[in-house]
Design a protein around this motif. Structure first.
Motif, PDB file in Angstrom:
ATOM      1  N   MET A   1       0.823  -1.191   0.000  1.00  0.00           N
ATOM      2  CA  MET A   1       0.000   0.000   0.000  1.00  0.00           C
ATOM      3  C   MET A   1       0.863   1.249   0.000  1.00  0.00           C
ATOM      4  SD  MET A   1      -3.352   0.965   0.811  1.00  0.00           S
ATOM      5  CE  MET A   1      -4.088   2.460   1.268  1.00  0.00           C
ATOM      6  N   SER A   2       1.936   1.236   0.770  1.00  0.00           N
ATOM      7  CA  SER A   2       2.817   2.386   0.869  1.00  0.00           C
ATOM      8  C   SER A   2       3.465   2.690  -0.475  1.00  0.00           C
ATOM      9  CB  SER A   2       3.889   2.115   1.937  1.00  0.00           C
ATOM     10  OG  SER A   2       4.812   3.173   1.945  1.00  0.00           O
ATOM     11  N   ASP A   3       3.889   1.630  -1.203  1.00  0.00           N
ATOM     12  CA  ASP A   3       4.485   1.836  -2.521  1.00  0.00           C
ATOM     13  C   ASP A   3       3.478   2.466  -3.470  1.00  0.00           C
ATOM     14  OD1 ASP A   3       6.903   0.852  -1.754  1.00  0.00           O
ATOM     15  OD2 ASP A   3       6.529  -1.186  -2.475  1.00  0.00           O
ATOM     16  N   SER A   4       2.256   2.031  -3.410  1.00  0.00           N
ATOM     17  CA  SER A   4       1.224   2.568  -4.285  1.00  0.00           C
ATOM     18  C   SER A   4       0.991   4.053  -3.990  1.00  0.00           C
ATOM     19  CB  SER A   4      -0.072   1.784  -4.101  1.00  0.00           C
ATOM     20  OG  SER A   4      -1.080   2.347  -4.886  1.00  0.00           O
ATOM     21  N   LEU A   5       0.957   4.418  -2.723  1.00  0.00           N
ATOM     22  CA  LEU A   5       0.766   5.809  -2.343  1.00  0.00           C
ATOM     23  C   LEU A   5       1.973   6.646  -2.774  1.00  0.00           C
ATOM     24  CD1 LEU A   5      -0.981   7.915  -0.988  1.00  0.00           C
ATOM     25  CD2 LEU A   5       0.062   7.282   1.203  1.00  0.00           C
ATOM     26  N   ARG A  10       4.331  10.528  -6.494  1.00  0.00           N
ATOM     27  CA  ARG A  10       5.357  10.807  -7.486  1.00  0.00           C
ATOM     28  C   ARG A  10       4.727  11.229  -8.821  1.00  0.00           C
ATOM     29  NH1 ARG A  10       7.409   9.115 -11.738  1.00  0.00           N
ATOM     30  NH2 ARG A  10       6.264   7.174 -11.850  1.00  0.00           N
ATOM     31  N   ARG A  11       3.678  10.512  -9.233  1.00  0.00           N
ATOM     32  CA  ARG A  11       2.988  10.871 -10.481  1.00  0.00           C
ATOM     33  C   ARG A  11       2.333  12.245 -10.373  1.00  0.00           C
ATOM     34  NH1 ARG A  11       0.399   5.132 -11.454  1.00  0.00           N
ATOM     35  NH2 ARG A  11      -0.710   5.921  -9.673  1.00  0.00           N
ATOM     36  N   LEU A  12       1.744  12.516  -9.211  1.00  0.00           N
ATOM     37  CA  LEU A  12       1.119  13.820  -8.992  1.00  0.00           C
ATOM     38  C   LEU A  12       2.171  14.932  -9.044  1.00  0.00           C
ATOM     39  CD1 LEU A  12      -1.404  15.467  -8.363  1.00  0.00           C
ATOM     40  CD2 LEU A  12      -0.998  14.995  -5.929  1.00  0.00           C
ATOM     41  N   GLU A  13       3.316  14.721  -8.422  1.00  0.00           N
ATOM     42  CA  GLU A  13       4.394  15.713  -8.469  1.00  0.00           C
ATOM     43  C   GLU A  13       4.866  15.933  -9.905  1.00  0.00           C
ATOM     44  OE1 GLU A  13       7.258  13.976  -5.818  1.00  0.00           O
ATOM     45  OE2 GLU A  13       6.560  15.172  -4.104  1.00  0.00           O
TER      46      GLU A  13
END
Length: 71
Positions: A1-5, A10-13
């Protein structure tokens, strides 16, 4: 879950960085377009003035020719 978040953040940034770059490009493009428009407006005003001067000179020549005909 942490990797997904982390991946989502990262994608949002990355997307925010892309949007910031796009905004900067658009700002620069707008600046260039405004400068171009100002230049075109100045050219247009100059051409109108030259056109008016030419019109006045032609009208004066026509008046002189008519006066010569009547003499």
């Amino acid at each position: 879950m942490s990797d997904s978040l982390d991946e989502q953040i990262r994608r949002l940034e990355q997307r925010v960085d892309e949007l910031l770059a796009l905004c900067e490009r658009l700002r620069e493009e707008n600046r260039i377009l405004r400068e171009s428009q100002e230049s075109l407006n100045a050219d247009r005003a100059s051409l109108r003035e030259k056109n008016e001067q030419a019109r006045s000179r032609i009208e004066a020549m026509i008046s002189r020719l008519k006066a010569m005909e009547n003499s």
